[in-house]
Scaffold this active site. Structure first.
Site, mmCIF file in Angstrom:
data_model
loop_
_atom_site.group_PDB
_atom_site.id
_atom_site.type_symbol
_atom_site.label_atom_id
_atom_site.label_comp_id
_atom_site.label_asym_id
_atom_site.label_seq_id
_atom_site.Cartn_x
_atom_site.Cartn_y
_atom_site.Cartn_z
ATOM 1 N N GLN A 13 0.816 -1.227 0.000
ATOM 2 C CA GLN A 13 0.000 0.000 0.000
ATOM 3 C C GLN A 13 0.844 1.269 0.000
ATOM 4 O OE1 GLN A 13 -2.896 0.538 3.098
ATOM 5 N NE2 GLN A 13 -1.575 -0.113 4.765
ATOM 6 N N ASP A 38 13.929 -10.662 -4.720
ATOM 7 C CA ASP A 38 13.606 -11.296 -3.445
ATOM 8 C C ASP A 38 14.626 -10.786 -2.431
ATOM 9 O OD1 ASP A 38 13.364 -12.885 -1.249
ATOM 10 O OD2 ASP A 38 13.593 -14.804 -2.297
ATOM 11 N N ILE A 39 14.185 -9.943 -1.497
ATOM 12 C CA ILE A 39 15.164 -9.295 -0.595
ATOM 13 C C ILE A 39 15.897 -10.289 0.306
ATOM 14 C CG2 ILE A 39 14.045 -7.020 -0.611
ATOM 15 C CD1 ILE A 39 12.962 -7.696 2.224
ATOM 16 N N TYR A 127 6.797 -9.502 15.092
ATOM 17 C CA TYR A 127 6.795 -8.474 14.046
ATOM 18 C C TYR A 127 7.645 -7.270 14.482
ATOM 19 C CZ TYR A 127 5.212 -4.535 11.213
ATOM 20 O OH TYR A 127 5.176 -3.411 10.413
#
Length: 281
Positions: A13, A38-39, A127
């Site tokens: 977003q 792809d990090i 997280y």
């Protein structure tokens, strides 16, 4: 020659909002989704960043599913910590400025005053811990960085609280909304604009960006229904009535002292951002 900017997480977003804003300003924008880079793959990150050779990297890619992170911590750390390390190392090699988008979840929410950029961090869940680990890698491995912590983000792309409320408000007459978590909503348009302002300077450091003012999720929902002229009866409830795998900070209002001290524009009130968003829908 226009400035080359690489945006990771370009399908998210905030990523989409940034691609749109920066492209409209005549920057040379490279939006990378997971398919492009792809990090978690350090060789690929190095290769892509070397090839594009950007002057600025805005790192939005993240594992953001807060509850899922509790059951797959390795995945969260692999993306949010080591993925960020890979981007920071490659960015430093090409001499690019780095903007790392972080979160209010680096705080435990036990405070009662808005958190300063220099307030001690103590994340509650996987997280927040993995995003904080990403911040540490950026600080240690990169010399020209902006760490931008934000909260309660919504906008026209992706899934978010405002869109969910508008959808539920159109379908239901009654809802229960959590009233004992306090924070500051952030409109992606305002956040993207602030990131643009920062990256054009050398005022590196840690910043908090959210819209100003604060509210509970319950008050936020009330405002959404008012502005959208939806008649919905909402009942306040407590966090404990809706147990979730990840603990949420009870109070995660962000103080914007770094914006102020570095003479950046201070964010408008969250209600104004909400009005703009609902009108744009």
């Amino acid at each position: 020659m226009s400035t080359r900017i690489l945006i990771t997480g370009a399908n998210g977003q905030l990523g989409k909002e940034l691609v749109e804003l920066l492209s409209s300003k005549e920057f040379d924008v490279y939006g990378c989704s997971r398919d492009d880079m792809d990090i978690t793959n350090s060789e690929q990150v190095q290769e892509v960043i070397n090839r594009i050779n950007p002057e600025v990297i805005v790192h939005c890619a993240a594992h953001t599913k807060v509850d899922v992170a509790e059951s797959e911590p390795e995945e969260a750390y692999s993306i949010n910590a080591y993925g960020t390390r890979n981007v920071a190392v490659a960015a430093e090699k090409v001499g690019a400025k780095l903007v790392y988008v972080s979160t209010d979840y680096v705080f435990d929410g036990s405070g009662i005053e808005p958190y300063l950029e220099f307030s001690p961090t103590s994340p509650l869940g996987v997280y927040g811990k993995s995003k904080l680990a990403g911040e540490e890698f950026v600080k240690h491995l990169h010399s020209k960085f902006f760490i931008v912590r934000t909260s309660w983000v919504y906008g026209k792309y992706g899934n978010n609280f405002v869109k969910t409320m508008l959808k539920l408000g159109a379908e239901k007459d009654e809802l229960s909304i959590v009233a004992d978590q306090i924070g500051s909503p952030t409109y992606t348009v305002d956040l993207a604009q602030s990131i643009l302002e920062m990256m054009e300077t050398e005022k590196y450091g840690v910043y908090h960006f959210s819209n100003s003012g604060s509210c509970s999720w319950y008050e936020f929902a009330q405002a959404i229904f008012e502005e959208a002229s939806l008649k919905v009866r909402i009942t306040p409830c407590t966090t404990s009535e809706f147990p979730r795998p990840a603990q949420r900070p009870k109070y995660s209002v962000l103080n914007h002292s770094s914006l102020k001290l570095n003479k950046f524009r201070e964010p408008r009130h969250w209600r104004k951002g909400l009005v703009d968003f609902i009108n744009s829908m």
